[in-house]
Design a protein around this motif. Structure first.
Motif, PDB file in Angstrom:
ATOM      1  N   UNK A   1       0.825  -1.197   0.000  1.00  0.00           N
ATOM      2  CA  UNK A   1       0.000   0.000   0.000  1.00  0.00           C
ATOM      3  C   UNK A   1       0.866   1.255   0.000  1.00  0.00           C
ATOM      4  N   UNK A   2       1.976   1.188   0.742  1.00  0.00           N
ATOM      5  CA  UNK A   2       2.865   2.338   0.780  1.00  0.00           C
ATOM      6  C   UNK A   2       3.414   2.670  -0.592  1.00  0.00           C
ATOM      7  N   UNK A   3       3.723   1.625  -1.369  1.00  0.00           N
ATOM      8  CA  UNK A   3       4.229   1.836  -2.722  1.00  0.00           C
ATOM      9  C   UNK A   3       3.172   2.472  -3.613  1.00  0.00           C
ATOM     10  N   UNK A   4       1.929   2.057  -3.433  1.00  0.00           N
ATOM     11  CA  UNK A   4       0.851   2.546  -4.286  1.00  0.00           C
ATOM     12  C   UNK A   4       0.453   3.978  -3.953  1.00  0.00           C
ATOM     13  N   UNK A   5       0.346   4.285  -2.670  1.00  0.00           N
ATOM     14  CA  UNK A   5      -0.206   5.584  -2.278  1.00  0.00           C
ATOM     15  C   UNK A   5       0.816   6.715  -2.260  1.00  0.00           C
ATOM     16  N   UNK A   6       2.098   6.393  -2.124  1.00  0.00           N
ATOM     17  CA  UNK A   6       3.100   7.437  -1.946  1.00  0.00           C
ATOM     18  C   UNK A   6       3.118   8.485  -3.060  1.00  0.00           C
ATOM     19  N   UNK A   7       3.102   8.068  -4.334  1.00  0.00           N
ATOM     20  CA  UNK A   7       3.162   9.094  -5.383  1.00  0.00           C
ATOM     21  C   UNK A   7       1.814   9.747  -5.681  1.00  0.00           C
ATOM     22  N   UNK A   8       0.751   9.285  -5.033  1.00  0.00           N
ATOM     23  CA  UNK A   8      -0.578   9.815  -5.321  1.00  0.00           C
ATOM     24  C   UNK A   8      -0.885  11.047  -4.479  1.00  0.00           C
ATOM     25  N   UNK A  18      -8.932  -0.762   5.234  1.00  0.00           N
ATOM     26  CA  UNK A  18      -9.075  -1.912   6.125  1.00  0.00           C
ATOM     27  C   UNK A  18      -9.188  -3.188   5.310  1.00  0.00           C
ATOM     28  N   UNK A  19      -8.841  -4.279   5.952  1.00  0.00           N
ATOM     29  CA  UNK A  19      -8.964  -5.599   5.339  1.00  0.00           C
ATOM     30  C   UNK A  19      -9.880  -6.439   6.219  1.00  0.00           C
ATOM     31  N   UNK A  20     -10.795  -7.167   5.581  1.00  0.00           N
ATOM     32  CA  UNK A  20     -11.707  -8.051   6.311  1.00  0.00           C
ATOM     33  C   UNK A  20     -11.482  -9.469   5.813  1.00  0.00           C
ATOM     34  N   UNK A  24     -12.962 -14.024   9.643  1.00  0.00           N
ATOM     35  CA  UNK A  24     -13.295 -13.069  10.702  1.00  0.00           C
ATOM     36  C   UNK A  24     -14.093 -11.917  10.096  1.00  0.00           C
ATOM     37  N   UNK A  25     -15.297 -12.191   9.624  1.00  0.00           N
ATOM     38  CA  UNK A  25     -16.053 -11.162   8.897  1.00  0.00           C
ATOM     39  C   UNK A  25     -16.435  -9.947   9.735  1.00  0.00           C
ATOM     40  N   UNK A  26     -16.380 -10.071  11.049  1.00  0.00           N
ATOM     41  CA  UNK A  26     -16.781  -8.953  11.905  1.00  0.00           C
ATOM     42  C   UNK A  26     -15.601  -8.113  12.390  1.00  0.00           C
ATOM     43  N   UNK A  27     -14.390  -8.516  12.023  1.00  0.00           N
ATOM     44  CA  UNK A  27     -13.199  -7.781  12.466  1.00  0.00           C
ATOM     45  C   UNK A  27     -12.539  -7.057  11.304  1.00  0.00           C
TER      46      UNK A  27
END
Length: 200
Positions: A1-8, A18-20, A24-27
């Motif tokens: 994610x850091x690679x993707x968002x840094x230049x944006x 977030x990742x689900x 663990x569908x509730x976390x």
């Protein structure tokens, strides 16, 4: 994610992600992609241009740039020092080989096969040593070896049970079961061809 968002745009850098997981569908697991220093700052010393690559190609007598080439190019401290080149806006990487080599080096540093001074870590030395034992020196074999080392590093390429196991019989001993697990996990990394022999 850091690679993707840094230049944006800043909006994406501060966006909550977030990742689900299916089990663990509730976390919600927050992905921290706003790392300081950023990945771009950590890897800003990789800017090897065509001239440096050409010299290394001649030294290695190689025509293809791959992981093996990149590891050999940083095998000694003297060689590694030649690859330390901070970004220069007047001389940017442009060719396919420049991009490929620098991306591979950055990957190797991110995955801790290389240090910030571009020398080999213990994992990098093991990777280079393992590459010399390959009978077939192809990119796919490099990637399979890369995956194997990553799995070993995280403790997954072994004979231990990672989840509940089911055996149809008690013929195999506990030690044999561990061997079976290790062999099956290792074989899943490489393309395998089996010969079928029919006995009449």
């Amino acid at each position: 994610m850091g690679l993707l968002t840094q230049p944006l745009h800043q909006f994406y850098q501060s966006r909550r992600v977030v990742s689900v997981y299916w089990f663990e569908p509730n976390n919600e697991h927050v992905l921290n992609h706003n790392v300081v220093p950023s990945v771009h700052e950590i890897l800003n010393t990789w800017n090897v241009l065509e001239r440096g690559l050409e010299e290394e190609r001649k030294a290695q007598k190689a025509s293809v740039i791959n992981i093996a080439f990149c590891l050999k190019a940083t095998a000694t401290e003297e060689q590694a020092a030649k690859t330390v080149m901070p970004k220069n806006n007047d001389k940017i990487i442009e060719s396919k080989d420049e991009i490929l080599a620098n991306v591979l080096w950055k990957l190797l540093e991110l995955r801790q096969f290389l240090t910030s001074s571009h020398t080999h870590t213990a994992w990098g030395s093991a990777f280079k040593k393992a590459l010399t034992t390959l009978k077939s020196n192809t990119t796919s074999h490099h990637e399979q070896l890369f995956s194997a080392l990553e799995l070993i590093r995280f403790g997954y390429l072994n004979g231990n049970n990672l989840s509940r196991s089911y055996y149809t019989s008690n013929i195999a001993s506990e030690e044999e079961k561990r061997y079976i697990l290790l062999i099956s996990r290792t074989l899943s990394l490489v393309p395998a061809k089996f010969k079928l022999s029919i006995v009449l």
